[in-house]
Structure formats: C-alpha cells, structure tokens
Design an enzyme around this catalytic site. Structure first.
Site, PDB file in Angstrom:
ATOM      1  N   SER A 216     -20.455  51.647  72.490  1.00 42.43           N
ATOM      2  CA  SER A 216     -20.964  50.552  71.658  1.00 42.43           C
ATOM      3  C   SER A 216     -19.998  49.381  71.578  1.00 42.43           C
ATOM      4  O   SER A 216     -20.410  48.222  71.606  1.00 42.43           O
ATOM      5  CB  SER A 216     -21.267  51.071  70.245  1.00 42.43           C
ATOM      6  OG  SER A 216     -22.171  52.145  70.277  1.00 42.43           O
ATOM      7  N   HIS A 268     -17.593  48.454  66.838  1.00 36.33           N
ATOM      8  CA  HIS A 268     -18.507  47.347  67.118  1.00 36.33           C
ATOM      9  C   HIS A 268     -17.824  46.000  66.857  1.00 36.33           C
ATOM     10  O   HIS A 268     -17.882  45.088  67.684  1.00 36.33           O
ATOM     11  CB  HIS A 268     -19.750  47.449  66.233  1.00 36.33           C
ATOM     12  CG  HIS A 268     -20.551  48.693  66.452  1.00 36.33           C
ATOM     13  ND1 HIS A 268     -21.606  49.057  65.639  1.00 36.33           N
ATOM     14  CD2 HIS A 268     -20.456  49.668  67.390  1.00 36.33           C
ATOM     15  CE1 HIS A 268     -22.132  50.182  66.072  1.00 36.33           C
ATOM     16  NE2 HIS A 268     -21.445  50.584  67.132  1.00 36.33           N
TER      17      HIS A 268
END
Length: 404
Positions: A216, A268
């Site tokens: 991610s 993230h």
C-alpha cells in the site's frame, strides 16, 4: 529496453493545443530572412530553410515532443512483473503457513495446505502473524535489535490476505501501467520501490509492536507522484484544476479509510509523501515553450523553467533529509509516539464500535496432559482446550482469538 516507436499523450487528459505567444511564425521568419539575404542566393537554400522552419509549426504538445526522450512511449512490463511477484510470494507464504498442520482451525479447508487461518484470527483470508514474521514482515524489534533492516523492503512484497492482495494489485495495475507507459520502467520502478521504503520507515517509527506488511505504501507513492507531476509540468496541461481535485479526493478517501483498525495508515502517509517529493525529481519534463521552439534557428528558451528547477532542488533536499533523519531515528530506537502525542489518531480513531489497541496478543499458558489452559493478558479472558503438544502457531492462533 521497453521503448516503443509511437508517441503517447500525457497521463492526465488534454494537453495544450494552442500556439504559444512566443511561437515564431515560419512565414514571417522566412520573409525576414529573405529580405536580408543577397539576391544571388539559390532558391534551393530558401526552400530548405522554409522546410526546416515548418517543422515547429502547429500541432499538439505530444506531436511537438516527438523525438524528445522525455516523451517516448514505453511498453509496460515491469508493473505486471511486480504484480506476478506479489502473487507468487503470497502463494509461497500460504504454503509455509500450512494451517491444517500448524493451527488446525482453518477456513476453506478444501484448499489443504493452502487453506486460510480462521476468519476470527485473520478476516482478510490469509496466513498467521507468525508466518508473516517468518517471511519478512516489518517488525521493529527485529529491525532495530536484530540487524534485520532488509525487512523495510521485504514487507512491501507480502500481504495479509487475499482481500489485501487483490485491492493492492488491482490498484497497482490500473495506476502503475499507465505511468510506466508514460515515464518508463526505470523511473516508475524507482518511484514504487523508494516510496514503499519511505512508507516502511514511517510505519516503523510509530507502529512499534505490530507486524506490518503490504504494498500500500508503494501504491500511495505512485498516487503522490501523479499529483506532483502535474505541478512540476504545469505548463503542458489544460485541465489541471479538475485533475488535481480528482486526485486529492481519491487520496483523501483512501487515507480516511486508513483510520479503521488493522490498517497501517502510517505506511500510506509515508509512501504518499515520499512519492509526492520523488515525483518532482523523477517525473520532470521540458516546459511548453521549449517544446514549441526547440528547433527555432533564432534561439530557444531554457529546457526547464525556474520554478521547475526550484521544486526539483527542494524536493531532493527534503527527500535526503527525510531518509537520513528517519533511518537515524529508527536505528536509535526512537518512538515517534513519544514526540507526537496525537499522531496515533492518523492511523486509527477509536469509537464505540472498535478499539485501537494495537498491542499484540499475549497469553499465559499451562499444559496439563492433554489440556491447555490459556489466559489473555490484555483482557483477562481464559479458555481451556483439549490439545496434546500444540505447536507454537496453534497456541498463537488460540491466543489471538481469545484476546479479541
């Protein structure tokens, strides 16, 4: 390698089609040139000059960029290879996990050795946390005290389950292949890997007790690079505002979902920030005026505008400062939460429906014959199980379920 002969338009929609105010009119230049040349000049030279001047007349930005290395069209092969590598590693992880033998309580048992841990232990349909640790998941203690810094990279190739893998790989294919066709495998490969590395550093600084895995952070780095590419190449796009708003909404929604429990939003954020800065460095292109006049015989502007050079320099310095400072802090065992009391809310916001307690499950166990007694140290719950010589993986699985 990977280069195609055809040209491609930039990723984000329309480019400028109008003539720049600085565009030289070939007919005016020709007439001006002819008025100053001797009458005895052969007509063939005049026609040759006219042909050379007409090369930069009209056409779109992509057409004018033909022949410029920054505007080559590439065949996308690296991103599909990344996807294949992630899928293969997940299959290997499930093979190593071997739920029927090591845990016993499995989901989709018809898959045999490749069956998943129970959904109460891993709702993403994947392996146990012990298996992820064995395969190279990010665990701060092993990085700092065990000299296993390679986990900062290995963790971005592992996934916690089928759901986790599918979401990341579909997003990577959709975004990554378009970017690779536009910018080439070297720049996009570096953007992906370095962003993932940056996300791992931030995750390790704030999530001190959990095992973190997933691509991610690297995928968010591609989104960050797409956004900064618009700013650094501002002059070539005609629908900038709409594109920026769309990208910001996409990123905001995904980061908003990151405050749910079990999601490593620090990876993230770190990946996005790293990719945003790296996009200024790797994805810079010549400005519109240079493309428009690069073949003009009367001189041409600089290839990059001043603001592009400033953004490139500042971004490179910030990247170096981030990586140097982040790695020094990490290997000196600095806990980011002690220096930022509210930062943990960036990764999880507690509500009446869920808790943000990220402490790993820990239990006391007593084995008497075939009976295993276990007590969770987190919530005080106890349980007894009829098990003879249970494996560590089985005990860990029961402890996770008891502590939920």
């Amino acid at each position: 390698m990977g280069e195609k002969d055809s040209e491609t338009a930039p990723i984000w929609g329309k480019t400028k089609q109008r003539e720049s105010s600085n565009t030289i009119n070939p007919m005016d230049v020709e007439s001006s040139t002819q008025s100053h040349q001797p009458r005895s000049q052969p007509r063939s030279q005049s026609r040759s000059l006219s042909r050379s001047l007409s090369r930069f007349r009209g056409g779109s930005y992509a057409e004018r960029g033909r022949g410029v290395k920054e505007f080559r069209s590439w065949f996308s092969w690296l991103i599909p290879c990344f996807v294949i590598a992630n899928v293969v590693l997940f299959v290997i992880t499930m093979y190593v996990n071997n739920c029927p033998k090591k845990s016993g309580d499995c989901f989709a048992g018809f898959l045999g050795r490749f069956s998943f841990q129970s959904t109460s232990e891993n709702p993403l349909l994947g392996p146990s946390s012990l298996t992820l640790r064995t395969m190279g998941g990010l665990e701060v203690k092993k990085v700092v005290k065990g000299d296993e810094g390679w986990r900062l990279i290995s963790c971005i190739w592992l996934h916690g389950g089928v759901v986790h893998l599918l979401v990341n790989m579909l997003t990577l294919l959709f975004i990554g292949m378009r970017m690779e066709r536009e910018f080439g495998f070297i720049r996009i490969g570096l953007l992906y890997l370095i962003s993932g590395f940056g996300g791992s550093i931030l995750s390790a600084l704030f999530l001190r007790s959990n095992i973190s895995v997933g691509a991610s952070g690297a995928v968010f780095g591609l989104l960050g690079g797409m956004l900064s590419e618009i700013f650094i190449n501002w002059t070539i796009y005609s629908n900038k505002v709409v594109t920026i708003i769309t990208l910001v909404i996409i990123v905001a929604v995904n980061l908003g979902l990151g405050v749910l429990p079990g999601v490593d939003n620090f990876a993230h954020i770190g990946g996005f920030a790293t990719g945003f800065l790296l996009g200024f460095v790797l994805l810079i292109r010549p400005h519109y005026g240079w493309i428009n006049q690069r073949n003009a015989p009367l001189g041409k502007p600089h290839k990059y505008k001043m603001y592009q050079a400033i953004l490139w320099t500042l971004s490179l310095l910030l990247l170096l400062a981030w990586f140097i400072g982040g790695l020094i802090s990490l290997f000196n065992n600095v806990d980011g939460n002690k220096h930022c009391s509210w930062c943990h809310y960036l990764s999880c916001v507690p509500t009446s429906r869920w808790s943000c307690n990220r402490e790993p499950a820990s239990c006391t166990t007593i084995q008497l014959g075939n009976q295993l007694s276990m007590t969770c140290l987190r919530n005080g719950k106890s349980g007894s199980y009829i098990l003879a010589n249970p494996s560590d993986s089985r005990i860990n699985s029961l402890c996770v379920q008891l502590c939920r």
